[in-house]
Design a protein around this motif. Sequence first.
Motif, PDB file in Angstrom:
ATOM      1  N   SER A   8     -54.135  26.947  24.168  1.00 49.29           N
ATOM      2  CA  SER A   8     -53.635  27.669  22.993  1.00 49.29           C
ATOM      3  C   SER A   8     -53.289  26.628  21.941  1.00 49.29           C
ATOM      4  O   SER A   8     -52.919  25.498  22.271  1.00 49.29           O
ATOM      5  CB  SER A   8     -52.418  28.540  23.345  1.00 49.29           C
ATOM      6  OG  SER A   8     -51.286  27.747  23.598  1.00 49.29           O
ATOM      7  N   TRP A  10     -51.633  25.852  17.871  1.00 52.64           N
ATOM      8  CA  TRP A  10     -50.724  26.273  16.790  1.00 52.64           C
ATOM      9  C   TRP A  10     -51.179  25.612  15.496  1.00 52.64           C
ATOM     10  O   TRP A  10     -50.968  24.427  15.288  1.00 52.64           O
ATOM     11  CB  TRP A  10     -49.313  25.863  17.183  1.00 52.64           C
ATOM     12  CG  TRP A  10     -48.234  26.180  16.204  1.00 52.64           C
ATOM     13  CD1 TRP A  10     -48.306  26.970  15.096  1.00 52.64           C
ATOM     14  CD2 TRP A  10     -46.877  25.702  16.271  1.00 52.64           C
ATOM     15  NE1 TRP A  10     -47.096  27.017  14.470  1.00 52.64           N
ATOM     16  CE2 TRP A  10     -46.199  26.254  15.161  1.00 52.64           C
ATOM     17  CE3 TRP A  10     -46.183  24.877  17.153  1.00 52.64           C
ATOM     18  CZ2 TRP A  10     -44.851  25.991  14.923  1.00 52.64           C
ATOM     19  CZ3 TRP A  10     -44.846  24.618  16.899  1.00 52.64           C
ATOM     20  CH2 TRP A  10     -44.188  25.178  15.804  1.00 52.64           C
ATOM     21  N   ALA A  15     -45.147  30.070  14.939  1.00 57.22           N
ATOM     22  CA  ALA A  15     -44.942  29.997  16.398  1.00 57.22           C
ATOM     23  C   ALA A  15     -44.538  31.337  16.984  1.00 57.22           C
ATOM     24  O   ALA A  15     -44.345  31.439  18.200  1.00 57.22           O
ATOM     25  CB  ALA A  15     -43.960  28.897  16.812  1.00 57.22           C
ATOM     26  N   CYS A  17     -46.342  33.935  17.414  1.00 55.31           N
ATOM     27  CA  CYS A  17     -47.373  34.439  18.330  1.00 55.31           C
ATOM     28  C   CYS A  17     -47.221  33.770  19.700  1.00 55.31           C
ATOM     29  O   CYS A  17     -47.372  34.425  20.739  1.00 55.31           O
ATOM     30  CB  CYS A  17     -48.769  34.189  17.753  1.00 55.31           C
ATOM     31  SG  CYS A  17     -49.097  35.133  16.255  1.00 55.31           S
ATOM     32  N   HIS A  18     -46.906  32.468  19.710  1.00 54.17           N
ATOM     33  CA  HIS A  18     -46.664  31.803  20.994  1.00 54.17           C
ATOM     34  C   HIS A  18     -45.387  32.338  21.661  1.00 54.17           C
ATOM     35  O   HIS A  18     -45.332  32.469  22.886  1.00 54.17           O
ATOM     36  CB  HIS A  18     -46.579  30.284  20.806  1.00 54.17           C
ATOM     37  CG  HIS A  18     -47.907  29.599  20.842  1.00 54.17           C
ATOM     38  ND1 HIS A  18     -48.714  29.496  19.732  1.00 54.17           N
ATOM     39  CD2 HIS A  18     -48.584  29.017  21.856  1.00 54.17           C
ATOM     40  CE1 HIS A  18     -49.833  28.864  20.070  1.00 54.17           C
ATOM     41  NE2 HIS A  18     -49.776  28.563  21.351  1.00 54.17           N
ATOM     42  N   SER A  40     -51.965  22.908  24.805  1.00 50.46           N
ATOM     43  CA  SER A  40     -51.076  23.933  24.237  1.00 50.46           C
ATOM     44  C   SER A  40     -49.874  23.251  23.623  1.00 50.46           C
ATOM     45  O   SER A  40     -49.435  22.207  24.122  1.00 50.46           O
ATOM     46  CB  SER A  40     -50.605  24.885  25.348  1.00 50.46           C
ATOM     47  OG  SER A  40     -49.620  25.766  24.849  1.00 50.46           O
ATOM     48  N   PRO A  41     -49.268  23.831  22.568  1.00 52.69           N
ATOM     49  CA  PRO A  41     -48.000  23.279  22.092  1.00 52.69           C
ATOM     50  C   PRO A  41     -46.924  23.396  23.158  1.00 52.69           C
ATOM     51  O   PRO A  41     -45.959  22.626  23.162  1.00 52.69           O
ATOM     52  CB  PRO A  41     -47.664  24.147  20.863  1.00 52.69           C
ATOM     53  CG  PRO A  41     -48.536  25.348  20.958  1.00 52.69           C
ATOM     54  CD  PRO A  41     -49.746  24.952  21.754  1.00 52.69           C
ATOM     55  N   GLU A  58     -53.401  30.322  17.143  1.00 55.16           N
ATOM     56  CA  GLU A  58     -52.412  30.918  16.228  1.00 55.16           C
ATOM     57  C   GLU A  58     -52.468  30.219  14.874  1.00 55.16           C
ATOM     58  O   GLU A  58     -52.570  28.992  14.810  1.00 55.16           O
ATOM     59  CB  GLU A  58     -50.994  30.755  16.804  1.00 55.16           C
ATOM     60  CG  GLU A  58     -49.915  31.216  15.811  1.00 55.16           C
ATOM     61  CD  GLU A  58     -48.509  30.768  16.193  1.00 55.16           C
ATOM     62  OE1 GLU A  58     -48.099  30.996  17.332  1.00 55.16           O
ATOM     63  OE2 GLU A  58     -47.835  30.198  15.316  1.00 55.16           O
ATOM     64  N   GLY A  59     -52.379  31.003  13.795  1.00 55.85           N
ATOM     65  CA  GLY A  59     -52.182  30.417  12.478  1.00 55.85           C
ATOM     66  C   GLY A  59     -53.441  30.318  11.637  1.00 55.85           C
ATOM     67  O   GLY A  59     -54.563  30.332  12.133  1.00 55.85           O
ATOM     68  N   HIS A  66     -55.970  20.929  10.213  1.00 57.28           N
ATOM     69  CA  HIS A  66     -56.386  22.211  10.798  1.00 57.28           C
ATOM     70  C   HIS A  66     -57.912  22.337  10.809  1.00 57.28           C
ATOM     71  O   HIS A  66     -58.499  22.853  11.765  1.00 57.28           O
ATOM     72  CB  HIS A  66     -55.798  23.386   9.990  1.00 57.28           C
ATOM     73  CG  HIS A  66     -54.308  23.465  10.026  1.00 57.28           C
ATOM     74  ND1 HIS A  66     -53.578  24.163   9.091  1.00 57.28           N
ATOM     75  CD2 HIS A  66     -53.407  22.926  10.893  1.00 57.28           C
ATOM     76  CE1 HIS A  66     -52.287  24.068   9.376  1.00 57.28           C
ATOM     77  NE2 HIS A  66     -52.161  23.322  10.451  1.00 57.28           N
TER      78      HIS A  66
END
Length: 181
Positions: A8, A10, A15, A17-18, A40-41, A58-59, A66
């Motif tokens: 996952s 970010w 955050a 969504c996480h 993942s974060p 996410e994001g 990005h």
Amino acid sequence: MERLRFASVWLGGCAGCHMSFLDLDEFLLDLAGRVEVVYSPIADLKTYPENVDLCLVEGAICNVDHVELAHQIRARTKIVVSFGDCAVTANVPAMRNVLGAKNADNVLQRAYVEAAEANPVKPALDGVLPPLLPKVVPLHQLIKVDHCLPGCPPPADRIKALLLHLLDAAPALSGSQLKFG
Ligand code: SF4
């Protein structure tokens, strides 16, 4: 049974969504037995790995970092999911787009100078702040996305429904599960 390589990511999001993912509660234990978390974060791994089976992103796409990471994700991942409204539509981060072509400068001015309570200065050193893009865009405008999971954030039961669809070929999301906001 070989475990699915799960990631996952970010990007430009809050955050939330996480956080909703963590609301999966005991289903996380089921998931832990079926997937190996490779990025993942939550796990704080530094490099996006090769051969990822499934990635929730996410994001929105807001800056040059990005863009680079999104292309790595697409090149190294079988199934990419736009995870939440910011990834699907650009949502809240895209509110700066209405400021026009100079919005990136305006955002930095507002955040680091006008709103600063101390030391009002924009970070200028290379590598401190990734340059912002002139316009925030949703993930699918940059890379091919395989599934969209709407919601701000998507509720945990909706995340679970998508994961069961991908892991067990359960029915696809439909009706109210496809609601934004
Ligand atoms: S979709 Fe909503 S909860 Fe998720 S990152 Fe964006 S603002 Fe936060």
